[in-house]
Motif scaffolding. Structure first.
Motif, PDB file in Angstrom:
ATOM      1  N   ASN A 150     -73.004  55.513  12.639  1.00 23.97           N
ATOM      2  CA  ASN A 150     -73.895  55.432  13.806  1.00 23.97           C
ATOM      3  C   ASN A 150     -73.598  54.139  14.564  1.00 23.97           C
ATOM      4  N   ASN A 151     -74.458  53.797  15.526  1.00 26.11           N
ATOM      5  CA  ASN A 151     -74.123  52.679  16.432  1.00 26.11           C
ATOM      6  C   ASN A 151     -74.667  51.327  15.974  1.00 26.11           C
ATOM      7  N   TRP A 152     -75.167  51.228  14.761  1.00 26.75           N
ATOM      8  CA  TRP A 152     -75.806  49.976  14.342  1.00 26.75           C
ATOM      9  C   TRP A 152     -74.816  48.805  14.369  1.00 26.75           C
ATOM     10  N   LEU A 153     -75.345  47.664  14.853  1.00 25.92           N
ATOM     11  CA  LEU A 153     -74.499  46.478  15.028  1.00 25.92           C
ATOM     12  C   LEU A 153     -74.879  45.370  14.043  1.00 25.92           C
ATOM     13  N   SER A 154     -73.890  44.635  13.620  1.00 23.05           N
ATOM     14  CA  SER A 154     -74.125  43.507  12.705  1.00 23.05           C
ATOM     15  C   SER A 154     -74.657  42.305  13.476  1.00 23.05           C
ATOM     16  N   ARG A 155     -75.523  41.548  12.829  1.00 26.98           N
ATOM     17  CA  ARG A 155     -76.051  40.328  13.434  1.00 26.98           C
ATOM     18  C   ARG A 155     -75.009  39.222  13.493  1.00 26.98           C
ATOM     19  N   MET A 156     -73.879  39.470  12.901  1.00 30.13           N
ATOM     20  CA  MET A 156     -72.793  38.484  12.968  1.00 30.13           C
ATOM     21  C   MET A 156     -71.660  39.014  13.861  1.00 30.13           C
ATOM     22  N   GLY A 157     -71.917  40.070  14.602  1.00 28.58           N
ATOM     23  CA  GLY A 157     -70.909  40.599  15.520  1.00 28.58           C
ATOM     24  C   GLY A 157     -70.243  41.871  15.005  1.00 28.58           C
ATOM     25  N   GLY A 158     -69.943  42.768  15.930  1.00 24.22           N
ATOM     26  CA  GLY A 158     -69.220  43.999  15.582  1.00 24.22           C
ATOM     27  C   GLY A 158     -70.113  45.061  14.956  1.00 24.22           C
ATOM     28  N   SER A 159     -69.472  46.163  14.548  1.00 26.80           N
ATOM     29  CA  SER A 159     -70.220  47.243  13.904  1.00 26.80           C
ATOM     30  C   SER A 159     -70.817  46.737  12.598  1.00 26.80           C
ATOM     31  N   ALA A 160     -71.949  47.316  12.219  1.00 23.73           N
ATOM     32  CA  ALA A 160     -72.566  46.941  10.941  1.00 23.73           C
ATOM     33  C   ALA A 160     -71.996  47.783   9.798  1.00 23.73           C
ATOM     34  N   TRP A 161     -71.009  48.614  10.103  1.00 24.49           N
ATOM     35  CA  TRP A 161     -70.447  49.508   9.084  1.00 24.49           C
ATOM     36  C   TRP A 161     -69.037  49.070   8.722  1.00 24.49           C
ATOM     37  N   GLN A 162     -68.779  48.988   7.447  1.00 24.22           N
ATOM     38  CA  GLN A 162     -67.447  48.611   6.970  1.00 24.22           C
ATOM     39  C   GLN A 162     -66.819  49.791   6.236  1.00 24.22           C
ATOM     40  N   TRP A 163     -65.639  50.140   6.654  1.00 24.90           N
ATOM     41  CA  TRP A 163     -64.904  51.254   6.041  1.00 24.90           C
ATOM     42  C   TRP A 163     -64.384  50.846   4.667  1.00 24.90           C
ATOM     43  N   ASP A 164     -64.551  51.742   3.701  1.00 24.86           N
ATOM     44  CA  ASP A 164     -64.007  51.513   2.370  1.00 24.86           C
ATOM     45  C   ASP A 164     -63.001  52.629   2.090  1.00 24.86           C
ATOM     46  N   ALA A 165     -61.715  52.305   2.208  1.00 23.32           N
ATOM     47  CA  ALA A 165     -60.665  53.328   2.111  1.00 23.32           C
ATOM     48  C   ALA A 165     -60.648  53.963   0.719  1.00 23.32           C
ATOM     49  N   HIS A 166     -60.934  53.158  -0.288  1.00 27.03           N
ATOM     50  CA  HIS A 166     -60.848  53.641  -1.666  1.00 27.03           C
ATOM     51  C   HIS A 166     -61.775  54.834  -1.924  1.00 27.03           C
ATOM     52  N   THR A 167     -62.996  54.783  -1.380  1.00 29.22           N
ATOM     53  CA  THR A 167     -63.930  55.898  -1.625  1.00 29.22           C
ATOM     54  C   THR A 167     -64.188  56.726  -0.361  1.00 29.22           C
ATOM     55  N   GLY A 168     -63.565  56.355   0.741  1.00 26.92           N
ATOM     56  CA  GLY A 168     -63.666  57.190   1.950  1.00 26.92           C
ATOM     57  C   GLY A 168     -65.058  57.230   2.567  1.00 26.92           C
ATOM     58  N   GLN A 169     -65.780  56.140   2.456  1.00 23.63           N
ATOM     59  CA  GLN A 169     -67.086  56.053   3.131  1.00 23.63           C
ATOM     60  C   GLN A 169     -67.255  54.661   3.742  1.00 23.63           C
ATOM     61  N   TYR A 170     -68.277  54.555   4.575  1.00 26.33           N
ATOM     62  CA  TYR A 170     -68.653  53.259   5.150  1.00 26.33           C
ATOM     63  C   TYR A 170     -69.855  52.689   4.413  1.00 26.33           C
ATOM     64  N   TYR A 171     -69.958  51.349   4.322  1.00 30.27           N
ATOM     65  CA  TYR A 171     -71.215  50.740   3.855  1.00 30.27           C
ATOM     66  C   TYR A 171     -71.806  49.868   4.965  1.00 30.27           C
ATOM     67  N   TYR A 172     -73.120  49.738   4.912  1.00 32.19           N
ATOM     68  CA  TYR A 172     -73.860  49.014   5.953  1.00 32.19           C
ATOM     69  C   TYR A 172     -74.039  47.539   5.589  1.00 32.19           C
ATOM     70  N   HIS A 173     -73.844  46.678   6.563  1.00 33.11           N
ATOM     71  CA  HIS A 173     -74.112  45.243   6.375  1.00 33.11           C
ATOM     72  C   HIS A 173     -74.764  44.702   7.641  1.00 33.11           C
ATOM     73  N   ALA A 174     -76.012  44.263   7.514  1.00 32.64           N
ATOM     74  CA  ALA A 174     -76.719  43.719   8.680  1.00 32.64           C
ATOM     75  C   ALA A 174     -76.085  42.397   9.120  1.00 32.64           C
TER      76      ALA A 174
END
Ligand code: GLC
Length: 525
Positions: free
Chosen positions: A140-164
């Protein structure tokens, strides 16, 4: 009025441990250093010390990325060092508060390492993992408070995790009861050791929308603001379910007697008040940050005081903050003269004051050269004016060069050696002496602690109010400008003036003029 508890009577002092006192020459402050300065704090007259995070951490966000909630980072010392510090503080009559960082851990926490190891790991659901959007991008469009998307891609498991915040700070999933149990054990671990309470990091962010809906655009966004301000935080902050979590933290603390739960919450007053809990069963003190960025004028500050007092639920105890490790220092925001006025304000308002280390000597924001920048917020979004290094520079203890008594090594941030505790100690007109006197007057006059606040009045640049307890009445008058101000104050005894030489003795005829930058405490009656 029921007997007040220690955190209602007391004054809290925030220590940013990397910058308070280094004891081993590595250029970074540590627990032994804090221990060596406890006598200073006790003599200053504060009651509780809140220490920013000291847990094991890769220090991507200087300790706000915790890799183990139940230990101490070797940079700061050991659990034994902490216990010694706590015992010593208690022997001196000081309480100790820890920073509790439950919203996110470090990516190096064992919980996250397990969580990211596979989709079916039992800890997978301890963090916020989502499938990519149909186009492969973030969920989704959530943004990190430190800049950029709040979602980080994890290639190993093929999902994103959220970081505010940073991608090194994955958000925990507080909807998962196992996370809640684990965090409850963390609180108990420290409470059992005798810690007197917690300042809870980003308490209002703990719960996110269960459906992960897009945040709406912020129509008031202006370019130059931090990037995440492009969106309203409708689905990423202040969710209704957070209050139940606050209640359960509070219930845990209450099992251990008089401990204090303080929440870091940047929200408008009406929402802030809800963190006290529907029946006073929430945070003891949701931090009141209004003075951090309020326009500095008598009418505006008067309004803030009245509106806040009026909004407080009946059971709620007020509090005020003038500075912290995330905001420019008060002496830089207001200038040296008005920082003195602000100190009188902070220490005479109704409620518990929190003082930021170094503000008692008027430390200013330090200039940080580009190659000295350490704050990840600044490094990831350079030039947006978010850098927090200027207010985190080492405490200035004495006039020794080059490091003002902070370290014998190379300090992690440059030391500003313009003034120091030592140079101000014997100077009756110094900022330090002003703080000592204010803190001592607070101890001597119940009206400043348990008294009501009345007659808050702005008259031109002068703000006045009265603190009253039984027959004791103190009048506070603050000239919030550099110009002299005509004002009538009734006869009484001047207990303190920010202007050297004007601060004692009776005024039989009343006062008709305050000097520029003058603040007075007058005992009436
Ligand atoms: C809080 C802390 C700040 C930190 C952030 C992420 O706002 O005060 O220093 O960067 O949380 O933990």
């Amino acid at each position: 009025m029921p007997e007040l508890t220690w955190w209602q009577r007391g004054v809290i002092y925030q220590v940013y441990p990397r910058s308070f006192q280094d004891s081993n020459g590595d250029g970074i402050g540590d627990l032994a250093g804090v221990g060596a300065r406890l006598e200073y704090l006790a003599a200053l007259g504060v009651d509780a010390v809140w220490i920013s995070p000291i847990y094991p951490s890769p220090m991507a966000d200087f300790g706000y990325d915790v890799a183990d909630y139940c230990n101490i980072d070797p940079i700061f010392g050991t659990l034994d060092d902490f216990q010694q510090l706590l015992d010593r503080a208690h022997a001196l009559g000081l309480k100790v508060l820890l920073d509790f960082v439950p919203n996110h851990s470090s990516e190096r926490h064992a919980w996250f390492e397990e969580s990211r190891s596979s989709r079916d790991n039992p800890k997978r659901d301890w963090y916020l993992w989502r499938d990519p959007a149909p186009d492969g991008g973030p969920p989704n469009n959530w943004l990190s408070r430190m800049g950029g998307s709040a979602w980080q891609w994890d290639a190993h498991t093929g999902q994103y995790y959220y970081h505010a915040f940073l991608r090194e700070q994955p958000d925990l999933n507080w909807r998962n009861p196992e996370v809640r149990r684990a965090m409850d054990e963390v609180l108990r671990f420290w409470l059992a050791r005798g810690v007197d309470g917690f300042r809870v990091d980003v308490l209002w962010l703990l719960i996110k929308d269960a459906q992960f809906r897009d945040n709406p655009p912020n129509p008031a966004f202006t370019p130059g603001e931090p990037e995440h301000h492009r969106l309203l935080q409708t689905y990423t902050e202040d969710q209704p379910e957070v209050h139940e979590i606050v209640r359960s933290m509070r219930a845990t603390l209450d099992e251990y007697g008089e401990r204090v739960l303080i929440g870091e919450i940047y929200l408008p007053v009406p929402q802030l008040m809800r963190y006290y809990g529907a029946s006073g069963d929430g945070a003891n003190m949701p931090f009141n940050f209004q003075l951090l960025n309020a326009a500095w004028n008598a009418a505006g500050i008067g309004r803030i005081i009245c509106d806040y007092d009026r909004a407080l639920p009946e059971h709620a105890w007020p509090n005020w903050v003038l500075g912290n490790h995330d905001n420019p220092r008060v002496a830089s925001r207001l200038g040296a003269a008005q920082a003195r006025v602000a100190a009188v304000l902070l220490l005479t308002l109704r409620g518990t004051p929190t003082l930021y280390y170094g503000d008692e000597i008027g430390m200013t924001d330090s200039a940080i050269a580009p190659e000295q920048v350490r704050d990840p917020a600044e490094l990831r979004q350079p030039g947006i004016g978010q850098g927090r290094d200027p207010e985190r520079t080492p405490m200035q203890w004495d006039s020794s060069l080059p490091n003002a008594g902070f370290t014998s090594g190379r300090p992690w941030l440059p030391v500003n050696s313009t003034t120091s505790v030592a140079s101000q100690s014997d100077d009756a007109s110094s900022m330090l002496s002003l703080h000592r006197r204010l803190l001592s007057i607070r101890r001597s006059y119940a009206a400043l602690v348990d008294g009501s606040i009345e007659h808050v009045t702005a008259n031109g640049n002068v703000l006045t109010y009265e603190r009253r307890s039984g027959t004791q009445r103190l009048l506070i008058a603050l000239n919030m400008s550099a110009a002299d101000a005509a004002v009538y104050l009734p006869p009484g005894i001047v207990l303190l003036s920010t202007i050297p030489g004007r601060d004692s003795g009776p005024i039989t005829e009343g006062v008709d003029c305050l000097a520029g930058g003058e603040a007075l405490i007058v005992r009436l009656g």
